[in-house]
Design a protein around this motif. Sequence first.
Motif, PDB file in Angstrom:
ATOM      1  N   UNK A   1      99.625  21.243  57.107  1.00  0.00           N
ATOM      2  CA  UNK A   1      98.983  20.144  57.826  1.00  0.00           C
ATOM      3  C   UNK A   1     100.002  19.225  58.495  1.00  0.00           C
TER       4      UNK A   1
ATOM      5  N   UNK B   1     110.656  23.933  70.527  1.00  0.00           N
ATOM      6  CA  UNK B   1     109.467  23.767  71.362  1.00  0.00           C
ATOM      7  C   UNK B   1     108.233  23.449  70.521  1.00  0.00           C
TER       8      UNK B   1
ATOM      9  N   UNK C   1     108.068  21.767  67.759  1.00  0.00           N
ATOM     10  CA  UNK C   1     108.345  20.697  66.784  1.00  0.00           C
ATOM     11  C   UNK C   1     107.120  19.845  66.426  1.00  0.00           C
ATOM     12  N   UNK C   2     106.212  19.648  67.383  1.00  0.00           N
ATOM     13  CA  UNK C   2     105.062  18.786  67.113  1.00  0.00           C
ATOM     14  C   UNK C   2     103.822  19.550  66.667  1.00  0.00           C
TER      15      UNK C   2
ATOM     16  N   UNK D   1     101.908  31.343  75.828  1.00  0.00           N
ATOM     17  CA  UNK D   1     101.619  30.007  75.300  1.00  0.00           C
ATOM     18  C   UNK D   1     102.892  29.164  75.259  1.00  0.00           C
ATOM     19  N   UNK D   2     103.959  29.806  74.839  1.00  0.00           N
ATOM     20  CA  UNK D   2     105.205  29.060  74.694  1.00  0.00           C
ATOM     21  C   UNK D   2     105.672  28.512  76.030  1.00  0.00           C
TER      22      UNK D   2
ATOM     23  N   UNK E   1     103.992  25.387  77.264  1.00  0.00           N
ATOM     24  CA  UNK E   1     104.351  24.170  76.536  1.00  0.00           C
ATOM     25  C   UNK E   1     105.688  23.648  77.009  1.00  0.00           C
ATOM     26  N   UNK E   2     106.585  24.567  77.271  1.00  0.00           N
ATOM     27  CA  UNK E   2     107.937  24.143  77.610  1.00  0.00           C
ATOM     28  C   UNK E   2     107.943  23.275  78.865  1.00  0.00           C
TER      29      UNK E   2
ATOM     30  N   UNK F   1     107.190  15.026  75.926  1.00  0.00           N
ATOM     31  CA  UNK F   1     106.814  14.834  74.534  1.00  0.00           C
ATOM     32  C   UNK F   1     108.043  14.692  73.652  1.00  0.00           C
ATOM     33  N   UNK F   2     109.194  14.585  74.303  1.00  0.00           N
ATOM     34  CA  UNK F   2     110.464  14.566  73.578  1.00  0.00           C
ATOM     35  C   UNK F   2     110.508  13.443  72.539  1.00  0.00           C
TER      36      UNK F   2
ATOM     37  N   UNK G   1     108.795  12.813  70.288  1.00  0.00           N
ATOM     38  CA  UNK G   1     108.511  13.367  68.956  1.00  0.00           C
ATOM     39  C   UNK G   1     107.222  12.859  68.325  1.00  0.00           C
ATOM     40  N   UNK G   2     106.816  13.624  67.339  1.00  0.00           N
ATOM     41  CA  UNK G   2     105.585  13.358  66.596  1.00  0.00           C
ATOM     42  C   UNK G   2     105.523  11.925  66.100  1.00  0.00           C
TER      43      UNK G   2
ATOM     44  N   UNK H   1      97.635  16.231  70.563  1.00  0.00           N
ATOM     45  CA  UNK H   1      98.728  17.079  70.072  1.00  0.00           C
ATOM     46  C   UNK H   1      99.252  16.690  68.685  1.00  0.00           C
TER      47      UNK H   1
ATOM     48  N   UNK I   1      96.623  16.422  65.744  1.00  0.00           N
ATOM     49  CA  UNK I   1      95.834  17.598  65.408  1.00  0.00           C
ATOM     50  C   UNK I   1      96.336  18.200  64.111  1.00  0.00           C
ATOM     51  N   UNK I   2      95.943  17.611  63.020  1.00  0.00           N
ATOM     52  CA  UNK I   2      96.431  18.078  61.731  1.00  0.00           C
ATOM     53  C   UNK I   2      95.432  19.013  61.082  1.00  0.00           C
TER      54      UNK I   2
ATOM     55  N   UNK J   1      93.707  25.990  70.310  1.00  0.00           N
ATOM     56  CA  UNK J   1      94.829  25.168  70.769  1.00  0.00           C
ATOM     57  C   UNK J   1      95.399  25.707  72.079  1.00  0.00           C
TER      58      UNK J   1
ATOM     59  N   UNK K   1      96.066  23.404  75.464  1.00  0.00           N
ATOM     60  CA  UNK K   1      97.367  23.037  76.006  1.00  0.00           C
ATOM     61  C   UNK K   1      97.455  23.416  77.471  1.00  0.00           C
TER      62      UNK K   1
END
Lengths: 269, 409
Positions: A115, A159, A161-162, B1-2, B5-6, B12-13, B15-16, B391, B394-395, B403, B407
């Motif tokens: 999660x 890529x 990471x989130x 998909x990858x 995102x790139x 989005x650098x 970070x979470x 993004x 989305x846990x 997803x 995206x």
Amino acid sequence: MIVDKTGTPITETENIQPDTRHGVILYVEDVSVSFDGFKALNDMNLYINDGELRCLIGANGAGKTTLMDVITGKTRPDTGKVSFGQQVDLLQLDEAEIANAGIGRKFQKPTVFEQLSVFENIELSLKGNKGIWASLFHKLNGEQNDRIAEILHTINLIQERNYPAGRLSHGQKQWLEIGMLLAAKPRVLLVDEPVAGMTGQETERTAELLTSLAGEHSVVVVEHDMAFVRSIARTVTVLHQGSVLAEGTMSEIQSNPEVIQVYLGEEQG
Amino acid sequence: MTSSISTNSSTKETSTGLMAKLSGLRNLHVVIGILLLATFYVSVCNLAFAEGSALHVSDYTVSLFGKYLCYALLALAVDLVWGYCGILSLGHGAFFTLGGYAMGMYLMRQIGDRGVYGNPDLPDFMVFLNWTEMPWYWAGSDSVLWMVAMVFIGPGILAYVFGMLAFRSRVSGVYLSIMTQAVTYALMLAFFRNEMGFGGNNGLTDFKEIMGFSLQSPSTKLGLFIITALVLAVAYVVCHYIVNSKMGRVVTAIRDAENRVRFVGYKPEDYKVWIYVVSAMIAGLAGALYVPQVGIINPGEFSPLNSIEMVIWVAVGGRNSLYGALIGAIVVSYAKTRFTAIMPEAWLFALGGLFVLVTLLLPKGIAGMLPGIMDKLKGKNAPEEEATASEPSATDNSATENKGSEVKS
């Protein structure tokens, strides 16, 4: 000094420095474990040298996973001695203390925190104070951010990471788990079946990664994939029915008649 | 998909962490804002408009809302341990009631010689039992400080002792739930006994005043309601901080893979005990605010059924979401008030049915539906914002499958 709520210093186990003057970082001596009469480990003796890359092979039930359980504190042996360096008795520590002392483990089935994001998985695994109050008031500093970025780069998940870790492919989860190990800066890495479920290309990169880790870390790899073992192995230990059957280079092992009989022979038959 | 995102990964650098903080803060402001506005609205309508006016909110309604807010506070406590740490406690009523008894004891002492027996030293029930002096554990109960301390210490100690025993022995899952239920049931039986010195099955009641303010006066009732709302707001901020700190992430990790957490070097037992104690203290606080507003505390509050109802509030509102817990507690309690007025005997069946329906149809509760609705509303204005906003938050696993398309859009 930072103490937890019972007043004991939390950093104690993190400061453990194993005594490796004899070049050995992990001693497993005369260890026996039995489950309901079944001897999973039978007077096992194993010495892992500081900085080496060791492969453990053996048929199912040979005791590979049980050995890792004993080293990481998950299973208590009936008899025997396990120590980290010469002086740190691992049998006195619990799982968390062993992990903080510098022994990291990757499980057979990749276990990540599904999660949480990839980034957060690494963040939680970073070496540092793992106490309650430290976590409550924790702030990532620049150095730690750089370290996480570096690890994400090493395991090629920058890529993603989130992403919640649960969304990764099987191979990526394996890597994430290796990344979590690296974040903890362990002295010893116990890696259980790192290439299960990986494509050929991924396997190759994992081999490179593990080889590059040896030296700075001691790496113990359990693997069934013989081609993979051949590609990374310097020293191979063959386990059979809970004890060490043979030890040596891959070619020595392959020409060992006993090994051929109980293990390689089985594979051919 | 990858590859798709790139292209936008540079934006989005940040970070979470940062994104989660931003969206988290937004929720925090919204929730606290709504709570305070609603409180203000109710207060104004209660004071400014005369009875009979369409906008008037009666004193009875104010007390009722105060009760709902206590329940919301209690739901917050349950959500903290169940939603975030995976500890299904079926005994949170025990902490709530203990907090309530601490307040009740203080209120009993404020009665003084105005009781039925007019004894200036002893509460009525002790006179009735022919006790000549107060038991030792009533010492200090006439002080506000003692009361505030006991509201936290009582539930805190119970949670600590229980947690140490249960979590250290690595008891979890259904066994743990049954044990929590057993503890609250045992406490109920104990408090029913007159010899316990807490008023037996009548409990503590007949309160006159709190800190010099008459409990019968409408302004005290409104004051208690406002204080409850403020306490709820503070507790919400605290819980929000906890679940968004590294502590919250460790706790979530414990919920999902406790053994793995151990091998990363954390001691899950310590974390579980800590969060359980914090949750118990919040529950105790809820109980303490509840008692002066309803005017009674008795052992019936320990009843296992109450504890189960709390879990249902959280399930309906949405576990793993703090505001969901508040919504759940208020919605279900309101439904209970209406339903029990019409057909009281059917309420339990309705509650059980609600639980089954929510579990089957809305596993994430009401709060689980909200993001979808919000996205639909927002989708018309800012479709590209959706991808980035959802993004980091989305846990959930269920979002995993769709997803890719999300995206790319």
